[in-house]
Design a protein around this motif. Sequence first.
Motif, PDB file in Angstrom:
ATOM      1  N   UNK A   1      43.328  39.457  29.625  1.00  0.00           N
ATOM      2  CA  UNK A   1      42.283  39.803  30.875  1.00  0.00           C
ATOM      3  C   UNK A   1      43.037  39.015  32.103  1.00  0.00           C
ATOM      4  N   UNK A   2      43.276  37.794  32.062  1.00  0.00           N
ATOM      5  CA  UNK A   2      44.038  36.965  33.308  1.00  0.00           C
ATOM      6  C   UNK A   2      45.311  37.813  33.662  1.00  0.00           C
TER       7      UNK A   2
ATOM      8  N   UNK B   1      34.540  40.084  31.811  1.00  0.00           N
ATOM      9  CA  UNK B   1      34.049  39.742  30.669  1.00  0.00           C
ATOM     10  C   UNK B   1      34.978  40.387  29.484  1.00  0.00           C
ATOM     11  N   UNK B   2      35.537  39.708  28.606  1.00  0.00           N
ATOM     12  CA  UNK B   2      36.257  40.161  27.707  1.00  0.00           C
ATOM     13  C   UNK B   2      36.366  39.170  26.462  1.00  0.00           C
ATOM     14  N   UNK B   3      36.630  39.692  25.312  1.00  0.00           N
ATOM     15  CA  UNK B   3      36.951  38.796  24.085  1.00  0.00           C
ATOM     16  C   UNK B   3      38.523  38.436  24.158  1.00  0.00           C
TER      17      UNK B   3
ATOM     18  N   UNK C   1      43.962  48.863  23.834  1.00  0.00           N
ATOM     19  CA  UNK C   1      43.001  47.986  23.115  1.00  0.00           C
ATOM     20  C   UNK C   1      42.073  47.242  24.141  1.00  0.00           C
ATOM     21  N   UNK C   2      42.566  46.983  25.269  1.00  0.00           N
ATOM     22  CA  UNK C   2      41.608  46.231  26.204  1.00  0.00           C
ATOM     23  C   UNK C   2      40.757  47.268  26.883  1.00  0.00           C
ATOM     24  N   UNK C   3      41.380  48.395  27.171  1.00  0.00           N
ATOM     25  CA  UNK C   3      40.295  49.827  27.669  1.00  0.00           C
ATOM     26  C   UNK C   3      39.547  50.060  26.705  1.00  0.00           C
TER      27      UNK C   3
END
Length: 253
Positions: free
Chosen positions: A156-157, A149-151, A226-228
Amino acid sequence: MTETRAPKPDLEWLPAALDAAEAAPDAVALRARDHALLRLVAGATVIDVGCGTGRAVADLGRLGARALGVDLDAGMLAAARARHPGIAVCSADATALPLADGEARGYRADKVFHTLPEPLAALTEARRVLAPGGRIVLVGQDWDTMVIDSDRPALTRRIVHARADTIPQPRSARAYRNLLLDTGFHEVSLEVHTLIFTEATTRPLLDGHATAAHEAGAITATEAEEWMREQAIRATTGRLLIAVPMFLASATR
């Protein structure tokens, strides 16, 4: 001009994160199911290929099997001996197992076949060491189908698929059934069990995905950071969600 590199995850957290993942209720239930599919016979030899820290070897021994674990990672074998004194583990390749023809009644490999350059060669060796009527169980994830799950779903894909592309055989699990049929096994069955992780202790496993995606050129260092950061916030606020479909194949020699 060299782009700033994404920070590498500190591998000191790895054992604790892996332990947390393996202790999750879904993971415990999956291990119980794979042990049941082995149809254990008391005193019979069962080999655990890619035994890691020896959890399954110890479990199989408590269930009455004569369990042997093999792994090529010296650190994992040392950890297995330290955590489970008295278990039988040794260094061996999946294509050259330290057993005579037909010596084993059971064979399991959990999250191993995606690392092997030649899965068919490993299954040929598995068939060699198994006695007629012996059971084989393979467990593994399809690295392209991990759900996080991510904004930022598009990012993410990219991370998930880029991480998959760094794995020698990222889609081997979806091929388990056909691989077993191709190697001459019968009574082949396939199940899918989804592992759900929401605990903060499993979050660091995601850092390696982002770092690998950056090193592969699929995302920038800024995107990785940013994702981490987002996943770290989710972990501290109880909003983390990782879902991993696990393929569980079994067959008879």
